[in-house]
Structures are given as C-alpha cells and as structure tokens.
Design a protein around this motif. Structure first.
Motif, mmCIF file in Angstrom:
data_model
loop_
_atom_site.group_PDB
_atom_site.id
_atom_site.type_symbol
_atom_site.label_atom_id
_atom_site.label_comp_id
_atom_site.label_asym_id
_atom_site.label_seq_id
_atom_site.Cartn_x
_atom_site.Cartn_y
_atom_site.Cartn_z
ATOM 1 N N GLU A 121 110.808 66.600 65.367
ATOM 2 C CA GLU A 121 110.181 67.652 64.583
ATOM 3 C C GLU A 121 110.648 69.015 65.089
ATOM 4 O O GLU A 121 110.704 69.264 66.293
ATOM 5 C CB GLU A 121 108.659 67.529 64.747
ATOM 6 N N GLY A 122 110.997 69.901 64.153
ATOM 7 C CA GLY A 122 111.402 71.252 64.529
ATOM 8 C C GLY A 122 112.880 71.421 64.816
ATOM 9 O O GLY A 122 113.350 72.526 65.065
ATOM 10 N N THR A 123 113.659 70.330 64.794
ATOM 11 C CA THR A 123 115.105 70.439 65.039
ATOM 12 C C THR A 123 115.850 70.653 63.722
ATOM 13 O O THR A 123 115.347 70.326 62.644
ATOM 14 C CB THR A 123 115.656 69.173 65.724
ATOM 15 N N ARG A 124 117.061 71.192 63.802
ATOM 16 C CA ARG A 124 117.883 71.362 62.601
ATOM 17 C C ARG A 124 118.209 70.013 61.980
ATOM 18 O O ARG A 124 118.324 69.891 60.768
ATOM 19 C CB ARG A 124 119.171 72.118 62.943
ATOM 20 N N GLY A 125 118.358 68.993 62.834
ATOM 21 C CA GLY A 125 118.619 67.649 62.324
ATOM 22 C C GLY A 125 117.502 67.173 61.412
ATOM 23 O O GLY A 125 117.743 66.611 60.341
ATOM 24 N N ARG A 126 116.239 67.418 61.811
ATOM 25 C CA ARG A 126 115.091 67.027 60.987
ATOM 26 C C ARG A 126 115.092 67.833 59.681
ATOM 27 O O ARG A 126 114.798 67.312 58.613
ATOM 28 C CB ARG A 126 113.786 67.239 61.764
#
Length: 457
Positions: free
Chosen positions: A363-368
C-alpha cells in the motif's frame, strides 16, 4: 520469583514492513530484525523517529533475512547507541551488506538531487543514513550457521532454520527459560525455481508469524505461458517489456525463467537487459553460497551469459535509446526507487510499452498505484502519464500464501500459548486470525505498532 518476558512490537505490527520485535528479559535484550517501513508516507515518516526504547540496552540483533524491511534500519539503530552484535547466516549478512550499501547510496543521491532541484520541504534534505554509517554498521556483523543451537546466556539460546523466501533466509527459534519463541520471518514457498522448501517448526510456546498473504491464495498461473505471450506481444508492438524487480531472488528467478524459455524455444533471442547494480551483487552471493540454492554452476553461468548485465548509468541511457524490442529487468520491485524509474520516465507514456509487476505491491507504493490503474504516477518531483499496458503476475511472489502458512504451522506438536500475527495489512491479519482459530483453535493476537506485551515464562 516470577519470571517474565516483555515483547515490544516496534515494527511490522498492523502493517507489512518495518520488521522489529524487541524481546526484553532479565538476562538479555534481543531484537529480532531491524527493518525500514516502506509504502505509505505516514509509515515512511516513522523511519525518522528514534525507537521508543533505550537502544543502548539491546544486547544483540538476530536477522531472519536480508531484505530492506528487515535490515534497513540497522544504521539508525547504531546511531542511537546500539553496540552489540548483528547475527545472521552467511548469505543473509552478505545480502544485508549489499542492501545497506545500496540503500545508503540511494539516500545520499536522493538528498543531493532534492537539494539541487529544491523539491524537498526540508532545507537541506538529509540522507536517512550515509554510506559511511552503513559501513560502520557492518563491523558489528557476526555469522552463525543454521540448524544449530547457539547459547546467548545461561537460560537463553537460539537457532536459525532454513526458510526459503530468499537466499540465506531463516526462521528463528529462541529458547528462553525452557519456553520456545518462534519468529517466522518471511516464509518461502514450496517448489520454488531456485530454493529448497522451507523447514517447519515442531514446537512453539509463542509464535510470531508473517501474514502478508494471510487472506489470499496465489493464483495457479502458468508463469511461463504468460511471459511467452507478453514477450511475443512486445515484439509485435515493437515495444519494450519493463519488469520492475526486487534485486534479491526475484531478479535471479526472472533471469532463470527467461533463460529456460529461450532454451525450450518458447521465445526468440530477444535482448534482455538486467539493470540493477544491487542485483548483480546478489548474483555473486548465489555464486559464493551454492549449498543455499538449487542452481548448478553450469546453469548459473549459462543464465548469466544469456543476458546483458548493465554496469553503468551511461549504459542505462544507451539501452533506452536502443530501438530494438527488448526486455528490461530493473530495480525496484515496488517501483519505489532505483533504475526502473529512469526507464519509466522515458517509456511509460508509450502504448507500445508493457510494465509487468511481479509479486506483492505494498500500500502506498507506485507499484500498487500502477496495479490499481493509476492514469499518472509521480517521481522525481513530477507527474508522468501512464499509457503503457500494466500487467501483474502474483504467483511469482516469494511469500507463502494462506494455504502455505497454515501448512507451515501444521508440524507444531503443542498448542501455543499465543500466536501473534505480524507483517500484514488489516484485512489479511483479520482473515488469517479467523482461519487459524477455525482450523487449530489457537489463541491468536494482532498486536498494534508500539504495543508492549508481558508474558510469563
């Protein structure tokens, strides 16, 4: 006289990252893992806080494995007064050294860039820790072998047990006054491409178990078939297949699968570029510790020779300018930093580009964000439109899923006094709690960050 153990949940409680569990006893104070928080901004900001304990009283740090969210806080621990030993298996400490040096370099570079381009709210922006501080931390490293009880004090001993997940990874058994505390670390999967199946604990009075996929089963995807289709499509579109990848294990697994597909004539000899300085160093760890993985040296060499390993930032730009269809595997796996950002900066706005996410996206990553269909992503202080096709393979995750986790616990012969669920987001933790209670009827607790629990021994 009553004896008790005080358990401090300093990280990975109610969240996936930032693994830190402090065990305080009358004889020794033991920190299990010492990781950084990743993902959401409010979590990352916690990294800058000093720990809410007197760090100088911690006697030893035991590491389950070398990932950033398990070792990345170590230099800050040393800054705060820790002077004890940092103990792990030989491959774990080799991986931790690579990750700490790489992390420090990135921190220094990001602070420098933020100060030059003035996009930080801090003036000046400071690195989380420096290369010098990371190197100072390495002096405290001490190697111990797996599968052997090591005495820490009169009534305390510990043992590392092979756990799959990444090279060198273990779960930790801590015996305190005859009571067994078991820390799962991150549990690997059975039938892995590169690693042996995890061992399992036989006794646990207090079990601390990861719950990353506590509410999920990995899909039974045909990874080779999916990759073959994506590569064929990339060639047809005259585009690029960009795979953000964790430098440890995932990158080596991808290299192995791509080499296998070529060897089986399932894909043509498409150029494959590996752009991860840290990943290159991890390849050396595989070479140094052949007993910790399944690859033969001949397969290892053939796999390495099949790809182009990028050595410099200049070569990164030469790869971007290369007009051929190609596969680019670059760090980092959740698109939080690293070389992959340079490729995305130049190529994510092209419809001929495919970005393949592999494994868990916190959660909160660019990947997500990409996984959830974001139309733009922000990095280097700017927004970039997403016109690339975004794909996701979850089954390449190095984490056990719910079924694997339940199976991993099945060898425990006793009924634990308490099972603590850590390393999970709220939904995963709650679903996994109910599952354990339903199957095993054990007492399960979900600690929150900074909780302190007192258990009698």
């Amino acid at each position: 006289m009553e004896k008790f153990v005080r358990i401090n949940f300093l990280g990975a409680a109610g969240v996936v990252t930032g693994s830190k569990t402090l065990i305080q006893t009358s004889e020794k104070n033991i920190l299990i893992d010492c990781g950084m928080f990743q993902g959401l901004k409010e979590l990352r900001e916690l990294n800058w806080n000093n720990l809410p304990v007197d760090v100088s009283t911690i006697d030893v740090v035991l590491l389950t494995h070398g990932h950033l969210d398990h070792v990345g806080y170590l230099p800050r621990l040393v800054q705060q007064g820790f002077k004890g030993k940092i103990i792990g298996t030989a491959p774990t400490l080799a991986i931790a050294e690579i990750i700490l040096k790489d992390s420090a370099k990135i921190h220094e570079e990001e602070a420098k860039k933020a100060n030059m381009e003035k996009y930080s709210s801090h003036n000046p922006a400071l690195p989380f820790y420096t290369i010098r501080e990371a190197e100072h931390t390495l002096r405290l490293f001490q190697i111990e072998i797996e599968d052997k009880w090591i005495v820490l004090s009169e009534h305390i001993s510990y043992r590392f047990q092979y756990n799959g997940h990444i090279i060198g990874a273990t779960f930790i058994e801590l015996d305190i006054n005859g009571k067994r505390f078991v820390f799962s670390g991150d549990i690997g999967r059975c039938n892995d491409y590169l690693l042996d199946d995890p061992k399992t604990p036989e006794w646990a009075d207090f079990l601390f178990i990861e719950s990353t996929y506590g509410n999920k089963l990995h899909p039974s995807e045909d990874v080779e078939s999916i990759l073959t289709t994506l590569i064929t499509d990339t060639i047809h579109k005259k585009g690029n297949l960009i795979i953000p990848s964790f430098a440890v294990e995932r990158l080596q697994t991808l290299m192995y699968i791509l080499w296998t597909l070529y060897k089986k004539n399932k894909i043509p000899n498409i150029p494959i570029f590996i752009d991860s300085p840290m990943g290159n160093n991890v390849l050396e760890v595989f070479k140094r510790f052949p007993k910790w993985h399944k690859l033969s040296m001949s397969d290892y060499n053939a796999m390495c020779n099949h790809v182009t390993i990028i050595q410099s930032y200049k070569e990164t730009w030469e790869t971007i300018d290369d007009k051929r269809s190609k596969i680019i595997v670059a760090g980092s796996g959740m698109v939080t930093g690293g070389r992959v950002l340079t490729y995305l900066q130049q190529l994510i706005d092209a419809s001929s580009t495919t970005v393949l996410l592999v494994g868990f996206q916190a959660e909160g990553t660019r990947g997500r964000q990409l996984q959830e269909g974001a139309h733009e992503i922000k990095f280097f202080g700017k927004y970039y439109p997403v016109k690339a096709s975004i794909k996701h393979i979850e089954s390449l995750s190095a984490h056990a899923d719910q079924q694997d986790l339940i199976k991993w616990m099945s060898g425990i012969k006793n009924i634990p006094e308490l099972v603590y669920l850590i390393h999970g987001e709220a939904t995963a933790l709650d679903v996994f709690r109910l599952k354990i209670q339903d199957i095993y009827h054990w007492n399960v607790s979900i600690p929150r960050l900074t909780d302190v629990k007192k258990v009698m021994i």
